[in-house]
Motif scaffolding. Structure first.
Motif, PDB file in Angstrom:
ATOM      1  N   GLU A 106      55.532  19.661 -48.549  1.00 61.56           N
ATOM      2  CA  GLU A 106      55.034  19.148 -47.274  1.00 61.56           C
ATOM      3  C   GLU A 106      54.410  20.257 -46.428  1.00 61.56           C
ATOM      4  O   GLU A 106      53.413  20.031 -45.738  1.00 61.56           O
ATOM      5  CB  GLU A 106      56.153  18.450 -46.509  1.00 61.56           C
ATOM      6  N   GLU A 109      50.955  20.818 -47.577  1.00 62.79           N
ATOM      7  CA  GLU A 109      50.083  19.731 -47.112  1.00 62.79           C
ATOM      8  C   GLU A 109      49.733  19.904 -45.632  1.00 62.79           C
ATOM      9  O   GLU A 109      48.579  19.698 -45.226  1.00 62.79           O
ATOM     10  CB  GLU A 109      50.758  18.376 -47.333  1.00 62.79           C
ATOM     11  N   TRP A 113      46.038  20.484 -44.098  1.00 64.79           N
ATOM     12  CA  TRP A 113      45.492  19.610 -43.067  1.00 64.79           C
ATOM     13  C   TRP A 113      45.027  20.439 -41.875  1.00 64.79           C
ATOM     14  O   TRP A 113      43.957  20.228 -41.331  1.00 64.79           O
ATOM     15  CB  TRP A 113      46.567  18.603 -42.616  1.00 64.79           C
TER      16      TRP A 113
END
Length: 117
Positions: A106, A109, A113
Motif C-alpha cells: 500500500e 501505491e 499516486w
C-alpha cells in the motif's frame, strides 16, 4: 313529478360526496395522504435548498491526506519489523508479517499516486 324534483338534488348530493362514485371515507384518506405527501416533498425541497453543497476537496487536501497515510504506513511497517525482531510468538509474528507485507504494498501505491500528482 314532485318525487323526481326531490330525488334529483339528493342524487346530485350523493354523487358529489362520493367524487365519482367512490367511497367518501377512502377518498378522504387519499386526499389526506396526498396532502401529507405534498407537505413532505415541500419540506425535503426546502431542506435541500438550505443545505449547502459540500465543498470539493482541493487537490492540495488530497496530497495532505496521502501524506498522512504514508506516515501511518511507515509507522506500521516500523512497528511490524520491531515485532518480527523481538517476538517469539508465532501468531504475533504471522500478524506482523501480514502487516508488513500489506502496508509495504500500500505504501508503494500511495507513493506512486503521490508522484503522479
Amino acid at each position: 313529478m314532485r318525487l323526481a324534483l326531490i330525488a334529483l338534488p339528493a342524487l346530485a348530493l350523493a354523487l358529489s360526496a362520493c367524487d365519482g362514485g367512490g367511497d367518501p371515507v377512502q377518498q378522504a384518506l387519499r386526499d389526506a395522504s396526498a396532502e401529507r405527501h405534498a407537505a413532505a416533498l415541500k419540506t425535503t425541497e426546502e431542506q435541500q435548498r438550505q443545505t449547502p453543497a459540500p465543498a470539493p476537496v482541493a487537490p492540495s487536501a488530497d496530497l495532505a491526506l496521502a501524506s498522512a497515510l504514508i506516515a501511518d504506513h511507515e509507522a506500521a511497517i516500523a512497528t511490524a519489523r520491531s515485532v518480527l525482531d523481538q517476538s517469539q510468538d508465532p501468531d504475533l509474528r504471522r500478524l506482523a508479517q501480514t502487516t508488513l507485507d500489506t502496508h509495504t504494498t500500500e505504501l508503494a501505491e500511495l507513493r506512486a499516486w503521490q508522484a503522479g500528482r
